[in-house]
Design a protein around this motif. Structure first.
Motif, PDB file in Angstrom:
ATOM      1  N   GLY A 172       0.791  -1.226   0.000  1.00 41.32           N
ATOM      2  CA  GLY A 172       0.000   0.000   0.000  1.00 41.32           C
ATOM      3  C   GLY A 172       0.824   1.278   0.000  1.00 41.32           C
ATOM      4  N   PRO A 173       1.854   1.389   0.856  1.00 38.95           N
ATOM      5  CA  PRO A 173       2.630   2.637   0.878  1.00 38.95           C
ATOM      6  C   PRO A 173       3.290   2.959  -0.463  1.00 38.95           C
ATOM      7  CG  PRO A 173       3.033   1.373   2.873  1.00 38.95           C
ATOM      8  CD  PRO A 173       2.247   0.477   1.955  1.00 38.95           C
ATOM      9  N   ALA A 174       3.921   1.953  -1.084  1.00 41.15           N
ATOM     10  CA  ALA A 174       4.594   2.195  -2.366  1.00 41.15           C
ATOM     11  C   ALA A 174       3.586   2.510  -3.460  1.00 41.15           C
ATOM     12  CB  ALA A 174       5.436   0.981  -2.757  1.00 41.15           C
ATOM     13  N   LEU A 175       2.433   1.825  -3.439  1.00 43.04           N
ATOM     14  CA  LEU A 175       1.421   2.092  -4.450  1.00 43.04           C
ATOM     15  C   LEU A 175       0.853   3.495  -4.283  1.00 43.04           C
ATOM     16  CD1 LEU A 175      -0.212   0.979  -6.829  1.00 43.04           C
ATOM     17  CD2 LEU A 175      -1.901   0.149  -5.171  1.00 43.04           C
ATOM     18  N   TYR A 176       0.669   3.907  -3.037  1.00 40.94           N
ATOM     19  CA  TYR A 176       0.180   5.267  -2.799  1.00 40.94           C
ATOM     20  C   TYR A 176       1.147   6.289  -3.391  1.00 40.94           C
ATOM     21  CZ  TYR A 176      -1.182   9.575  -0.491  1.00 40.94           C
ATOM     22  OH  TYR A 176      -1.557  10.877  -0.252  1.00 40.94           O
ATOM     23  N   SER A 187      -7.145  10.248 -13.841  1.00 37.80           N
ATOM     24  CA  SER A 187      -8.398  10.998 -13.829  1.00 37.80           C
ATOM     25  C   SER A 187      -8.751  11.383 -12.397  1.00 37.80           C
ATOM     26  CB  SER A 187      -9.523  10.149 -14.421  1.00 37.80           C
ATOM     27  OG  SER A 187      -9.797   9.034 -13.588  1.00 37.80           O
ATOM     28  N   ALA A 188      -9.582  12.411 -12.255  1.00 35.01           N
ATOM     29  CA  ALA A 188      -9.992  12.854 -10.921  1.00 35.01           C
ATOM     30  C   ALA A 188     -10.691  11.741 -10.140  1.00 35.01           C
ATOM     31  CB  ALA A 188     -10.883  14.092 -11.028  1.00 35.01           C
ATOM     32  N   PRO A 189     -11.617  10.968 -10.758  1.00 38.49           N
ATOM     33  CA  PRO A 189     -12.238   9.876  -9.996  1.00 38.49           C
ATOM     34  C   PRO A 189     -11.230   8.825  -9.540  1.00 38.49           C
ATOM     35  CG  PRO A 189     -13.560  10.399 -11.926  1.00 38.49           C
ATOM     36  CD  PRO A 189     -12.267  11.143 -12.075  1.00 38.49           C
ATOM     37  N   ALA A 190     -10.242   8.517 -10.382  1.00 35.71           N
ATOM     38  CA  ALA A 190      -9.218   7.550  -9.987  1.00 35.71           C
ATOM     39  C   ALA A 190      -8.367   8.107  -8.852  1.00 35.71           C
ATOM     40  CB  ALA A 190      -8.344   7.189 -11.182  1.00 35.71           C
ATOM     41  N   GLN A 191      -8.016   9.389  -8.928  1.00 33.95           N
ATOM     42  CA  GLN A 191      -7.257  10.013  -7.845  1.00 33.95           C
ATOM     43  C   GLN A 191      -8.025   9.936  -6.532  1.00 33.95           C
ATOM     44  OE1 GLN A 191      -5.447  13.921  -8.654  1.00 33.95           O
ATOM     45  NE2 GLN A 191      -5.808  13.563 -10.826  1.00 33.95           N
ATOM     46  N   ASP A 192      -9.324  10.221  -6.593  1.00 39.89           N
ATOM     47  CA  ASP A 192     -10.147  10.184  -5.382  1.00 39.89           C
ATOM     48  C   ASP A 192     -10.189   8.775  -4.795  1.00 39.89           C
ATOM     49  OD1 ASP A 192     -10.664  12.865  -5.676  1.00 39.89           O
ATOM     50  OD2 ASP A 192     -12.660  12.592  -6.552  1.00 39.89           O
ATOM     51  N   ALA A 193     -10.349   7.769  -5.669  1.00 41.61           N
ATOM     52  CA  ALA A 193     -10.401   6.387  -5.196  1.00 41.61           C
ATOM     53  C   ALA A 193      -9.082   5.985  -4.549  1.00 41.61           C
ATOM     54  CB  ALA A 193     -10.736   5.451  -6.359  1.00 41.61           C
ATOM     55  N   CYS A 194      -7.983   6.396  -5.152  1.00 48.00           N
ATOM     56  CA  CYS A 194      -6.665   6.082  -4.588  1.00 48.00           C
ATOM     57  C   CYS A 194      -6.481   6.748  -3.227  1.00 48.00           C
ATOM     58  CB  CYS A 194      -5.567   6.531  -5.540  1.00 48.00           C
ATOM     59  SG  CYS A 194      -5.501   5.595  -7.088  1.00 48.00           S
ATOM     60  N   ARG A 196      -8.807   7.666  -1.091  1.00 52.98           N
ATOM     61  CA  ARG A 196      -9.675   7.041  -0.084  1.00 52.98           C
ATOM     62  C   ARG A 196      -9.108   5.705   0.388  1.00 52.98           C
ATOM     63  NH1 ARG A 196     -13.723   8.512  -3.669  1.00 52.98           N
ATOM     64  NH2 ARG A 196     -13.911   6.340  -4.373  1.00 52.98           N
ATOM     65  N   GLN A 197      -8.695   4.877  -0.565  1.00 50.57           N
ATOM     66  CA  GLN A 197      -8.268   3.527  -0.197  1.00 50.57           C
ATOM     67  C   GLN A 197      -6.841   3.476   0.321  1.00 50.57           C
ATOM     68  OE1 GLN A 197      -9.288   0.448  -3.013  1.00 50.57           O
ATOM     69  NE2 GLN A 197      -7.657  -0.910  -2.302  1.00 50.57           N
ATOM     70  N   LEU A 198      -5.964   4.268  -0.281  1.00 49.14           N
ATOM     71  CA  LEU A 198      -4.546   4.168   0.055  1.00 49.14           C
ATOM     72  C   LEU A 198      -4.076   5.240   1.025  1.00 49.14           C
ATOM     73  CD1 LEU A 198      -3.128   3.395  -3.502  1.00 49.14           C
ATOM     74  CD2 LEU A 198      -3.655   1.768  -1.676  1.00 49.14           C
ATOM     75  N   GLY A 199      -4.903   6.259   1.257  1.00 44.27           N
ATOM     76  CA  GLY A 199      -4.513   7.337   2.155  1.00 44.27           C
ATOM     77  C   GLY A 199      -4.013   6.856   3.509  1.00 44.27           C
ATOM     78  N   PRO A 200      -4.699   5.871   4.129  1.00 45.24           N
ATOM     79  CA  PRO A 200      -4.221   5.384   5.432  1.00 45.24           C
ATOM     80  C   PRO A 200      -2.820   4.785   5.389  1.00 45.24           C
ATOM     81  CG  PRO A 200      -6.498   4.729   5.073  1.00 45.24           C
ATOM     82  CD  PRO A 200      -6.005   5.299   3.772  1.00 45.24           C
ATOM     83  N   HIS A 201      -2.355   4.409   4.193  1.00 42.75           N
ATOM     84  CA  HIS A 201      -1.018   3.823   4.065  1.00 42.75           C
ATOM     85  C   HIS A 201       0.052   4.874   3.775  1.00 42.75           C
ATOM     86  CE1 HIS A 201      -2.658  -0.263   3.960  1.00 42.75           C
ATOM     87  NE2 HIS A 201      -3.573   0.187   3.132  1.00 42.75           N
TER      88      HIS A 201
END
Length: 207
Positions: A172-176, A187-194, A196-201
């Motif tokens: 998760g950290p490296a992917l973030y 895209s903006a929707p993809a950025q938002d999804a990333c 939300r899901q990866l922010g904690p990492h």
């Protein structure tokens, strides 16, 4: 001898809608089932289920039919992180006939990416020089192709990590960092999804 990078694009196809899309997904799913994806284990169930979720994510983010088709078939030739393949690259024409030239070219771009070489260049270098792991050649994809590659990468990896907590903690950290570094190439929707899901990492060290 070092290869001189060349700019490669993939052909455009008209956007399909309505019944044409339903037929497209039906034919593609039949192909994937025939290649055994419904029996291949994968985080979240089977490979077929994963491929379907990736396509739906890309659709939710506004991806055009070619990008969705590429997402659905992104494992056709295997990837640098997933060795099994559904057909050899020598049979690219088979996949192109099924999903169209542009979608197949995006599948090949995704499958052929030498990730260890290319991913560190994302967000650091412009243009981003790709290395083809099948041929060893380097080339520069167009911005549209690079954006499609990153959208598929995000959808693929987010789905895997959503269904495997161990992988999420490890990668998760490296992917973030990778996807955040891509900036407006996503895209903006993809950025938002990333986010939300990866922010904690984000603040966690790599494992």
């Amino acid at each position: 001898m070092t290869e001189v990078p060349e700019v490669l694009g993939v052909p455009e196809v008209p956007e399909a809608t309505g019944d044409g899309d339903a037929s497209r997904w039906s034919r593609a799913e039949a192909f994937l089932r025939a290649r055994g994806t419904a029996e291949m284990p994968h985080p979240g169930g089977t490979l077929l289920e994963h491929l379907g979720r990736v396509r739906r994510l890309l659709a939710d983010w506004g991806g055009d039919p070619a990008i969705q088709a590429a997402g659905l078939c992104h494992a056709a030739y295997g990837t640098d992180g997933f060795d099994p393949y559904l057909l050899p690259v020598a049979e690219r024409a088979t996949l192109a006939e099924l999903i169209g030239d542009r979608a197949e070219a995006l599948v090949y771009l995704y499958a052929s990416c030498d990730r260890g070489t290319v991913l560190p260049r994302i967000g650091r270098d412009r243009p981003v020089v790709f290395r083809d792991r099948f041929t060893g050649r380097e080339h520069i994809p167009t911005d549209d192709d690079l954006r499609a590659f990153l959208e598929i990468t995000a959808a693929d990896e987010l789905d895997v990590l959503a269904h495997n907590e161990e992988l999420a903690e490890r990668y998760g950290p490296a992917l973030y960092r990778l996807l955040a570094g891509a900036g407006d190439l996503l895209s903006a929707p993809a950025q938002d999804a990333c986010a939300r899901q990866l922010g904690p990492h984000a603040a966690l060290p790599d494992h």
